[in-house]
Design an enzyme around this catalytic site. Structure first.
Site, mmCIF file in Angstrom:
data_model
loop_
_atom_site.group_PDB
_atom_site.id
_atom_site.type_symbol
_atom_site.label_atom_id
_atom_site.label_comp_id
_atom_site.label_asym_id
_atom_site.label_seq_id
_atom_site.Cartn_x
_atom_site.Cartn_y
_atom_site.Cartn_z
ATOM 1 N N HIS A 144 0.615 -1.187 -0.057
ATOM 2 C CA HIS A 144 -0.117 -0.028 0.085
ATOM 3 C C HIS A 144 0.948 1.335 0.027
ATOM 4 C CE1 HIS A 144 -3.409 2.602 1.234
ATOM 5 N NE2 HIS A 144 -2.489 3.066 1.904
ATOM 6 N N GLU A 145 1.689 1.190 0.996
ATOM 7 C CA GLU A 145 2.694 2.520 0.934
ATOM 8 C C GLU A 145 3.477 2.700 -0.364
ATOM 9 O OE1 GLU A 145 2.025 4.678 3.165
ATOM 10 O OE2 GLU A 145 0.855 3.266 4.387
ATOM 11 N N HIS A 148 1.755 4.381 -3.096
ATOM 12 C CA HIS A 148 1.526 5.623 -2.910
ATOM 13 C C HIS A 148 2.711 6.234 -3.942
ATOM 14 C CE1 HIS A 148 -1.750 6.577 -0.450
ATOM 15 N NE2 HIS A 148 -1.307 5.915 0.610
ATOM 16 N N GLU A 207 -5.972 7.235 -1.369
ATOM 17 C CA GLU A 207 -5.753 5.936 -0.617
ATOM 18 C C GLU A 207 -6.514 4.553 -1.101
ATOM 19 O OE1 GLU A 207 -4.381 5.590 2.587
ATOM 20 O OE2 GLU A 207 -3.634 7.322 2.343
#
Length: 281
Positions: A144-145, A148, A207
């Site tokens: 997820h990070e 980004h 997100e």
């Protein structure tokens, strides 16, 4: 009493043309999203700044080296990185990560957090490890990070900030011949509109986008995407409902996020299957 200066309509039109031109010519296509995104701040400027900030952060915090948990952070991070490289190569974007300088560090901090700076600089706080529990949980967080960064969300946020400040200048010009009270009301209205109508929805969309991309990456890396739902369910329990309403938050609600992930699991598995990765039922 000094006469008011007339507002030049041609000047306003000139500013509008410049503003539109910036939007049209400062967008870059992102392979992970498939769309064009704001890029007012180029990565050639953003990455060196991020790398310097990362180095400063590591000097000012306790970095854990050589432990089982620290080695796991590096191991999982490398698998996510490799998954991103495989995906990009398959799509024909072999040079997309050429300026990345990957690094993975576990930092002693009770905060439940992890992050990835533009250019691949990753930090995991020890406070999140009791919730990640295992490699699959950590892969959920790291993918997820990393997503980004891969989707250039940091670049977009900085670009949005530039546009927001340009908007402030625009409001000031448009109301320059009005009373002080009118100017204040206009600025307050602009601030409220940008915060709740643009900035927060913009952040929530980032997100959700990182969730979607990250789910694909963790699946390609060999981690069952169903584990992502389990992790976020643990995160929801950790918060114990102490979160602001979704409309006032930078993040989707736990219910929204988990529901979206459940819908995306078959897509992530299908994407992983293209790379020979399958999961038992």
């Amino acid at each position: 009493m000094r006469p008011k200066k007339p507002t030049n309509p041609n000047f306003k039109c000139f500013l509008a043309i410049i503003f539109i031109g910036l939007l049209l010519f400062s967008c870059a296509k992102n392979p992970f999203t498939g769309g064009r995104t704001l890029a007012l701040v180029p990565n050639c400027e953003l990455f060196p700044t991020a790398f310097a900030q990362y180095g400063t952060f590591l000097k000012e915090n306790k970095v854990i080296k050589g432990s089982k948990e620290a080695l796991m952070v590096t191991h999982v991070g490398e698998k996510i990185r490799h998954a991103a490289e495989r995906w990009l190569q398959a799509k024909g974007f072999t040079d997309y990560l050429k300026d990345y300088n990957w690094e993975y560090n576990l930092v002693e901090n009770k905060e439940i957090n992890a992050w990835c700076m533009p250019g691949g600089k990753i930090v995991v706080y020890t406070g999140i490890l009791p919730i990640t529990l295992d490699e699959a949980g950590l892969a959920t967080v790291l993918s997820h990070e990393v997503s980004h960064a891969l989707a250039n969300h940091g670049q977009q946020r900085m670009s949005a900030g530039v546009l927001q400040q340009a908007g402030v200048a625009g409001v000031a010009i448009l109301t320059g011949d009005k009373s002080a009270q009118t100017q204040q009301l206009a600025m307050a209205a602009y601030a409220g509109f940008t915060q709740y109508g643009l900035i927060l929805p913009f952040s929530r969309s980032h997100e959700s986008e990182a969730d979607r991309i990250g789910l694909n990456l963790m699946a390609i890396a060999g981690y069952n995407p169903e584990k992502a739902v389990v992790f976020w369910q643990r995160m929801a329990k950790q918060s114990d409902g102490n979160k602001p309403p979704e409309i006032l938050s930078t993040h989707p609600s736990d219910e929204t996020r988990i529901g979206q992930l459940q819908e995306l699991i078959p897509v992530a598995k299908a994407e992983a299957a293209k790379f020979g990765v399958t999961f038992s039922k």
